[in-house]
Design a protein around this motif. Structure first.
Motif, PDB file in Angstrom:
ATOM      1  N   GLN A   1      19.320  26.593  35.312  1.00  0.00           N
ATOM      2  CA  GLN A   1      19.638  27.691  34.396  1.00  0.00           C
ATOM      3  C   GLN A   1      19.831  29.002  35.147  1.00  0.00           C
ATOM      4  O   GLN A   1      20.742  29.781  34.831  1.00  0.00           O
ATOM      5  CB  GLN A   1      18.523  27.851  33.364  1.00  0.00           C
TER       6      GLN A   1
ATOM      7  N   ALA B   1      23.175  28.926  37.111  1.00  0.00           N
ATOM      8  CA  ALA B   1      24.359  29.015  36.258  1.00  0.00           C
ATOM      9  C   ALA B   1      24.711  30.452  35.883  1.00  0.00           C
ATOM     10  O   ALA B   1      25.858  30.743  35.526  1.00  0.00           O
ATOM     11  CB  ALA B   1      24.139  28.182  34.991  1.00  0.00           C
TER      12      ALA B   1
ATOM     13  N   GLU C   1      29.313  28.891  39.673  1.00  0.00           N
ATOM     14  CA  GLU C   1      29.850  27.677  39.071  1.00  0.00           C
ATOM     15  C   GLU C   1      29.181  26.514  39.785  1.00  0.00           C
ATOM     16  O   GLU C   1      29.445  26.254  40.964  1.00  0.00           O
ATOM     17  CB  GLU C   1      31.374  27.626  39.220  1.00  0.00           C
TER      18      GLU C   1
ATOM     19  N   TRP D   1      25.664  23.954  31.669  1.00  0.00           N
ATOM     20  CA  TRP D   1      25.321  24.803  32.807  1.00  0.00           C
ATOM     21  C   TRP D   1      26.138  24.511  34.063  1.00  0.00           C
ATOM     22  O   TRP D   1      26.075  25.281  35.021  1.00  0.00           O
ATOM     23  CB  TRP D   1      23.832  24.636  33.147  1.00  0.00           C
ATOM     24  N   CYS D   2      26.891  23.414  34.046  1.00  0.00           N
ATOM     25  CA  CYS D   2      27.558  22.967  35.269  1.00  0.00           C
ATOM     26  C   CYS D   2      29.080  22.953  35.126  1.00  0.00           C
ATOM     27  O   CYS D   2      29.622  22.641  34.057  1.00  0.00           O
ATOM     28  CB  CYS D   2      27.090  21.559  35.651  1.00  0.00           C
TER      29      CYS D   2
END
Length: 395
Positions: A30, A33, A37, A59-60
């Motif tokens: 978290q 992010a 990226e 998040w990814c």
């Protein structure tokens, strides 16, 4: 303005955050992010977690989650006996993961990497173009040293070998990467002792935290359960140290408690309980729940939460979460290491009789621990404990 790309490798899928290492790796994700990226590579060692892969896209930028079989991995690790390497290295080696890492670094022009767990460093250790930070979390090699002390002769030889060979690998990783991080100052100092002086300055720590909104006794999302719980112990119940802790408590502490309070109840709460843990269910007031949807009701409804670990490294999330829920905790000195909070509702005992006396005192008189929650809020919230991470990834 687009964010720079970053490679994040984890030995276990960092979601859902339902066990110690995954709680830390998820909160790190978290944090990452917000600034990068993130291209995540991880293994799935529990088929239950396969359902959560898509949620990682929140998040990814990209995700490569490779299912692995624990039994095949154990067999695969035996290759190390022929090569002189640590068993942990082939256990976590997959050619498909290496290909994904190589392809992602080239395709997305990745120059920064965060590696969660030393064994995942094997995928980037020779990539000199990467600014690599490794979160060792704990000194894993030292766990094997501890295991060897309690093992039979054959296991003792294997564990001592793993201690020495994994320590050599850890040292190699620390020498090659930019920063090496641990979960507490104590873990960082222990690791420094095994390094040459030139490398010691690259060793630091990032404390664990707690989601104090989620672990809030007043959180309306916590659904009460219809159980009478005197004592609770939470954790992944296929993890050797947790199994060992529960067995020690049942054999050494619980008979004393039940002699004084024959109706006392003890709940062992956590997924994938081992055969030895399952065998305890239904005996002497013991309930083995297996995997539960939400651990919070069990922690909250217990009069006392225990952490009777005999072998441990780092910081125990189970202790922090109980404190955040304003519950008293009785722990061994091993389980409380790295947690500097002190108040009348954090008790530390290594002797079984003293441990039992403290358990009985809370069974007799239920008490909450608001000072423990206040300490967590003041000292261990994730947004504060991880705020240095972006700095380390840029310097």
């Amino acid at each position: 303005m687009s964010k720079p790309s970053l490679l994040y490798l984890c030995h276990r899928i960092p979601f859902p955050p339902n066990k110690g290492d995954k709680i830390r790796s998820f909160n790190i994700l978290q944090q990452l992010a917000k600034h990068y990226e993130v291209h995540l590579g991880c293994f799935i060692d529990d088929p239950y977690d396969q359902q959560y892969v898509e949620q990682l896209n929140t998040w990814c930028k990209s995700v490569f989650a490779l299912p692995v079989n624990k039994y095949w991995s154990t067999l695969k690790s035996s290759i190390a006996l022929l090569t002189g390497n640590a068993l942990s290295i082939p256990y976590y080696h997959r050619s498909a993961m290496q290909l994904w890492v190589d392809h992602s670094c080239a395709q997305f022009n990745i120059t920064k990497a965060l590696i969660f767990s030393s064994t995942m460093a094997q995928y980037v250790i020779d990539k000199e173009q990467l600014h690599t930070v490794v979160d060792f979390v704990d000194v894993d090699s030292d766990k094997w040293r501890q295991y060897a002390q309690e093992a039979n002769p054959v296991k003792k030889w294997v564990y001592q070998r793993e201690w020495r060979t994994l320590q050599q690998f850890e040292n190699t990783v620390a020498n090659k990467v930019v920063h090496s991080l641990f979960v507490s100052p104590q873990e960082a100092e222990l690791f420094r002792q095994q390094l040459q002086p030139a490398t010691r300055d690259k060793i630091g720590h990032l404390l664990n935290g707690v989601d104090t909104e989620y672990f809030d006794p007043a959180n309306p999302d916590i659904e009460p359960i219809n159980e009478s719980i005197d004592v609770a112990f939470t954790g992944a119940m296929d993890y050797w140290a947790n199994v060992d802790a529960a067995i020690w408590f049942v054999k050494s502490v619980w008979p004393i408690v039940r002699q004084r309070y024959p109706q006392a109840t003890f709940f062992i709460v956590g997924g994938n309980p081992s055969t030895s843990i399952q065998a305890l269910h239904g005996k002497n007031g013991i309930t083995v729940t297996g995997r539960v949807k939400d651990v919070r009701p069990y922690v909250l409804q217990a009069k006392i939460n225990v952490a009777p670990l005999q072998i441990a490294r780092g910081i125990q999330n189970k202790v922090l979460e109980a404190m955040a829920l304003a519950k008293p905790v009785i722990a061994t000195s091993m389980a409380i290491e790295g947690i500097d909070a002190q108040n009348e509702h954090i008790s530390i005992f290594d002797d079984a009789t003293n441990f039992a006396d403290s358990v009985c005192a809370y069974i007799e008189k239920r008490q909450d621990a608001p000072m423990s929650r206040a300490w967590i809020i003041e000292n261990l919230q994730w947004h504060e404990t991880l705020n240095e991470l972006p700095v380390l990834l840029n310097h």
